[in-house]
Design an enzyme around this catalytic site. Structure first.
Site, PDB file in Angstrom:
ATOM      1  CB  CYS A  31      -3.333   9.900  -3.745  1.00 34.39           C
ATOM      2  SG  CYS A  31      -4.582   9.423  -2.917  1.00 34.39           S
ATOM      3  CE  LYS A  84      -3.460   3.095   0.837  1.00 34.13           C
ATOM      4  NZ  LYS A  84      -4.347   3.298  -0.273  1.00 34.13           N
TER       5      LYS A  84
END
Ligand code: SIN
Length: 312
Positions: free
Chosen positions: A131, A46
């Site tokens: 992101c 992650k």
């Protein structure tokens, strides 16, 4: 006919081209271990930040008829947790490990990349420039000058080849501008195309409501919706950056889409929404479907058709 899905790139050797997309099934050691035991050819952690993060308020993921919307907000255990996992990982005997880094600032990125440099582990680092789910923080991949500055600074503290995860671009001028930035950074070994299409809005007609809580319902779109955009980005960056590798990500849910990404120029591919929805068994299915498709078409290796997409 025997098909060989093996692929060697940037010093790593994969049995097949499938990796999880960072963010899916890779936040905890337990999830990473499940991936390690899956059919994936490699696994990625992650996106990590300097300190652990809880992420955005729930609900922050919703599946939809054609894919998914998410605004996770980088929930992760902090880079030391993933570095610790990487230190204990059996790199010699296990599938390759990639690590995703997504600092909240230039300084954070430099601190983490310096730590990864010092650890000197045989991992590939994917620096996330894209992101879309951090309220008030734009995706750095859409700011070409800031991206160039970041990559130049990171290259000073991280002395091995690394990759970047890019947001989707929608205009040939922007493909060109980002390709120039990456071309100007010799440390870039690979680019991952694409992150989710940022800030979409999914509406539940019955409830006359958004479906996720953060950002009043805005979130990154993945799954079937994004396949054509992902393929365009893979093809354009593969064409514009010869000698660098492209990881294809977006809309892969069977061997067919994996094949399309590789045909468009991807060296390997990542699976996101489908893995989230189906769990690791989908990697076995996608791998086997890719083998069948290659057999039907008479291809023995991925190199036989990689980047061979025809134009009219
Ligand atoms: C998230 O944690 O919000 C998703 C990560 C990303 O899209 O880069």
């Amino acid at each position: 006919m025997t098909v060989d899905l093996a692929v060697a790139w940037l010093g790593i050797q994969m049995d097949n081209p499938l990796i999880n997309a960072s963010g899916v099934m890779c936040r905890t050691v337990e999830e990473l271990e499940a991936l390690r035991h899956s059919a994936a050819g490699a696994l990625i952690t992650k996106s990590c930040t300097l300190e652990p993060r809880k992420g955005n308020p729930e609900p922050r993921y919703a599946s939809t008829a054609l894919g998914s919307i998410n605004s996770m907000g980088l929930p992760n255990a902090g880079y030391r947790y993933y570095l610790d996992y990487a230190r204990r990982y059996d790199h010699e005997h296990d599938k390759p490990l990639l690590m995703s880094v997504s600092g909240m600032s230039l300084e954070d990125n430099l601190e983490m990349m310096a730590a990864f440099d010092e650890a000197a582990l045989p991992v590939l680092v994917e620096l996330n420039l894209s992101c879309p789910n951090l309220p008030g923080k734009p995706q750095i991949g859409y700011d070409f000058e800031a991206s160039a500055r970041l990559l130049a600074e990171v290259s000073k503290v991280y002395r091995r080849p690394f990759g970047v995860k890019l947001p989707p671009y929608f205009d040939p001028v922007h493909f060109g501008e980002m390709a120039d930035v990456l071309d100007g950074c010799p440390s870039i070994g690979f680019v991952t195309c694409i992150n989710s299409i940022g800030n979409g809005l999914v509406i539940d007609l019955e409830r006359e409501s958004v479906v996720i809580r953060p950002k009043d319902g805005l979130g990154g779109i993945g799954g079937d919706y994004v396949l054509p955009t992902a393929l365009a980005n893979v093809r354009e960056f593969a064409r514009r950056l010869p000698g660098r590798h492209v990881i294809g990500c977006g809309g892969i849910r069977s061997g067919r889409e994996a094949f399309m990404h590789i045909l468009a120029g991807a060296t390997v591919v990542q699976v996101g929404t489908c893995l989230y929805e189906e769990g690791p068994a989908c990697l076995t299915r996608i791998r086997d479907e890719l083998v069948c498709l290659m057999q039907d078409k008479g291809y023995r290796t991925l190199a036989d058709f990689r980047g061979c997409l025809r134009t009219l």
